[in-house]
Design an enzyme around this catalytic site. Structure first.
Site, short mmCIF file in Angstrom:
data_model
loop_
_atom_site.label_atom_id
_atom_site.label_comp_id
_atom_site.label_asym_id
_atom_site.label_seq_id
_atom_site.Cartn_x
_atom_site.Cartn_y
_atom_site.Cartn_z
N GLY A 48 43.21 24.73 37.79
CA GLY A 48 41.80 25.08 37.74
C GLY A 48 41.27 25.56 36.39
O GLY A 48 40.12 25.31 36.06
N GLU A 102 42.23 32.57 34.01
CA GLU A 102 42.09 32.05 35.37
C GLU A 102 40.70 31.44 35.55
O GLU A 102 39.73 31.92 34.95
CB GLU A 102 42.25 33.19 36.38
CG GLU A 102 43.56 33.20 37.14
CD GLU A 102 43.74 32.07 38.15
OE1 GLU A 102 43.20 30.97 37.95
OE2 GLU A 102 44.44 32.31 39.13
N ASP A 103 40.60 30.44 36.40
CA ASP A 103 39.29 29.89 36.73
C ASP A 103 38.50 30.88 37.58
O ASP A 103 37.37 31.21 37.29
CB ASP A 103 39.42 28.53 37.44
CG ASP A 103 40.40 28.57 38.62
OD1 ASP A 103 41.02 29.61 38.88
OD2 ASP A 103 40.55 27.52 39.28
N ASP A 106 39.76 35.40 43.43
CA ASP A 106 39.17 35.49 44.76
C ASP A 106 39.73 36.74 45.45
O ASP A 106 39.26 37.85 45.19
CB ASP A 106 39.50 34.17 45.50
CG ASP A 106 38.90 34.07 46.87
OD1 ASP A 106 37.97 34.82 47.18
OD2 ASP A 106 39.34 33.20 47.65
N LYS A 134 34.99 36.86 42.55
CA LYS A 134 34.27 37.20 43.79
C LYS A 134 34.65 38.63 44.16
O LYS A 134 35.62 38.84 44.90
CB LYS A 134 34.69 36.25 44.92
CG LYS A 134 34.38 34.79 44.69
CD LYS A 134 34.94 33.97 45.85
CE LYS A 134 34.69 32.50 45.66
NZ LYS A 134 35.40 31.68 46.68
N PHE A 155 32.26 29.39 48.54
CA PHE A 155 33.15 28.40 47.94
C PHE A 155 32.40 27.59 46.88
O PHE A 155 31.31 27.07 47.13
CB PHE A 155 33.71 27.47 49.01
CG PHE A 155 34.80 26.58 48.49
CD1 PHE A 155 36.09 27.06 48.30
CD2 PHE A 155 34.54 25.26 48.18
CE1 PHE A 155 37.09 26.25 47.81
CE2 PHE A 155 35.54 24.43 47.68
CZ PHE A 155 36.81 24.93 47.50
N VAL A 156 33.00 27.47 45.70
CA VAL A 156 32.36 26.73 44.60
C VAL A 156 33.27 25.61 44.09
O VAL A 156 34.49 25.68 44.22
CB VAL A 156 31.99 27.68 43.42
CG1 VAL A 156 30.88 28.64 43.81
CG2 VAL A 156 33.21 28.46 42.93
N ASP A 162 38.25 22.53 42.17
CA ASP A 162 38.20 21.36 43.05
C ASP A 162 37.94 21.72 44.50
O ASP A 162 38.11 22.87 44.92
CB ASP A 162 39.53 20.60 42.99
CG ASP A 162 40.63 21.33 43.76
OD1 ASP A 162 40.80 22.54 43.54
OD2 ASP A 162 41.31 20.69 44.57
N ARG A 168 36.64 18.47 39.91
CA ARG A 168 37.05 19.21 38.70
C ARG A 168 36.34 18.75 37.45
O ARG A 168 36.20 19.49 36.49
CB ARG A 168 38.56 19.03 38.46
CG ARG A 168 39.45 19.65 39.51
CD ARG A 168 40.89 19.69 38.99
NE ARG A 168 41.87 19.86 40.04
CZ ARG A 168 42.21 21.04 40.56
NH1 ARG A 168 41.63 22.13 40.15
NH2 ARG A 168 43.14 21.11 41.50
P1 5GP Z 1 43.25 34.32 44.98
O1 5GP Z 1 44.75 34.33 44.92
O2 5GP Z 1 42.60 35.23 43.99
O3 5GP Z 1 42.75 34.57 46.39
O4 5GP Z 1 42.80 32.85 44.72
C1 5GP Z 1 42.82 32.28 43.47
C2 5GP Z 1 42.81 30.77 43.53
O5 5GP Z 1 42.17 30.27 44.72
C3 5GP Z 1 41.97 30.24 42.39
O6 5GP Z 1 42.76 30.10 41.22
C4 5GP Z 1 41.48 28.93 42.95
O7 5GP Z 1 42.44 27.93 42.72
C5 5GP Z 1 41.35 29.18 44.43
N1 5GP Z 1 39.94 29.50 44.78
C6 5GP Z 1 39.47 30.71 45.16
N2 5GP Z 1 38.14 30.64 45.41
C7 5GP Z 1 37.76 29.36 45.16
C8 5GP Z 1 36.50 28.67 45.23
O8 5GP Z 1 35.42 29.20 45.56
N3 5GP Z 1 36.53 27.35 44.90
C9 5GP Z 1 37.68 26.69 44.55
N4 5GP Z 1 37.56 25.41 44.24
N5 5GP Z 1 38.87 27.32 44.46
C10 5GP Z 1 38.92 28.64 44.77
#
Ligand code: 5GP
Length: 178
Positions: A48, A102-103, A106, A134, A155-156, A162, A168
């Site tokens: 990402g 990081e992209d 979450d 978020k 969700f984006v 993606d 992407r």
């Molecule tokens: P976390 O471990 O912080 O819950 O999630 C991180 C990963 O979940 C991000 O690097 C991404 O790959 C995916 N992710 C979380 N939220 C989104 C979202 O809104 N859109 C997309 N495309 N991926 C997300």
């Protein structure tokens, strides 16, 4: 700007290319200041973050290195839950100033599981730069020092992010229409 369809879902325009680039320049300015003379090592998390890392790194004008890693998560053989391994991390991290790219953060679960592996290698410092966060979804005690946009728990896609493999390549960010 029109809505787009990715697989079975419809997404509406959320952040345009100009505002994303402006924010990246602002983050880079701060990093250029904070890491001057520290020769930071940027660690970009694939897939990402590839677009964010590329655009950000072009705006870094101090001495700096970058590497790209992939995190693979699998269930441990015991009941220990998720195990995260980093593929492609072959640089010596002792005494280095690390900035994880990081992209999106979450729940924070991925980085919460992975960062101890970096800390174990005794870097001089460790921070996180994420294009998106978020805050309402955060479940782990994670501090994200450099954040582009704080967004609602929606969700984006786009700009490296993606939905089931697609989206992407879009140069802006779209939000799911619910
Ligand atoms: P976390 O471990 O912080 O819950 O999630 C991180 C990963 O979940 C991000 O690097 C991404 O790959 C995916 N992710 C979380 N939220 C989104 C979202 O809104 N859109 C997309 N495309 N991926 C997300």
């Amino acid at each position: 700007m029109a809505n787009i369809q990715v697989h079975d879902k419809v997404f509406e325009p959320y952040l345009n290319a100009e505002e994303i680039q402006e924010k990246i320049v602002a983050i880079a300015d701060t990093l250029n200041r904070d890491y001057q003379h520290k020769k930071p090592l940027f660690i970009a998390i694939l897939n990402g973050a590839f677009m964010f890392a590329s655009d950000l790194f072009k705006c870094i004008n101090i001495e700096a290195e970058i590497c790209f890693i992939k995190l693979a998560s699998y269930k441990g053989t015991k009941s220990s839950g998720q195990v995260i391994t980093a593929i492609g991390l072959d640089t010596d991290l002792v005494g280095r100033h690390l900035v994880v790219l990081e992209d999106i953060v979450d729940t924070g679960k991925t980085l919460d599981a992975f960062l101890p592996q970096l800390r174990n290698q005794q870097p001089a410092s460790l921070t996180i730069a994420a294009l998106l966060q978020k805050p309402d979804a955060l479940l782990y005690p994670l501090e994200v020092q450099y954040v582009g946009f704080k967004i609602p728990d929606k969700f984006v896609v786009g700009y490296g992010l993606d939905y089931n493999g697609l989206g992407r390549n879009i140069d802006r960010i779209y939000k799911l229409v619910e």
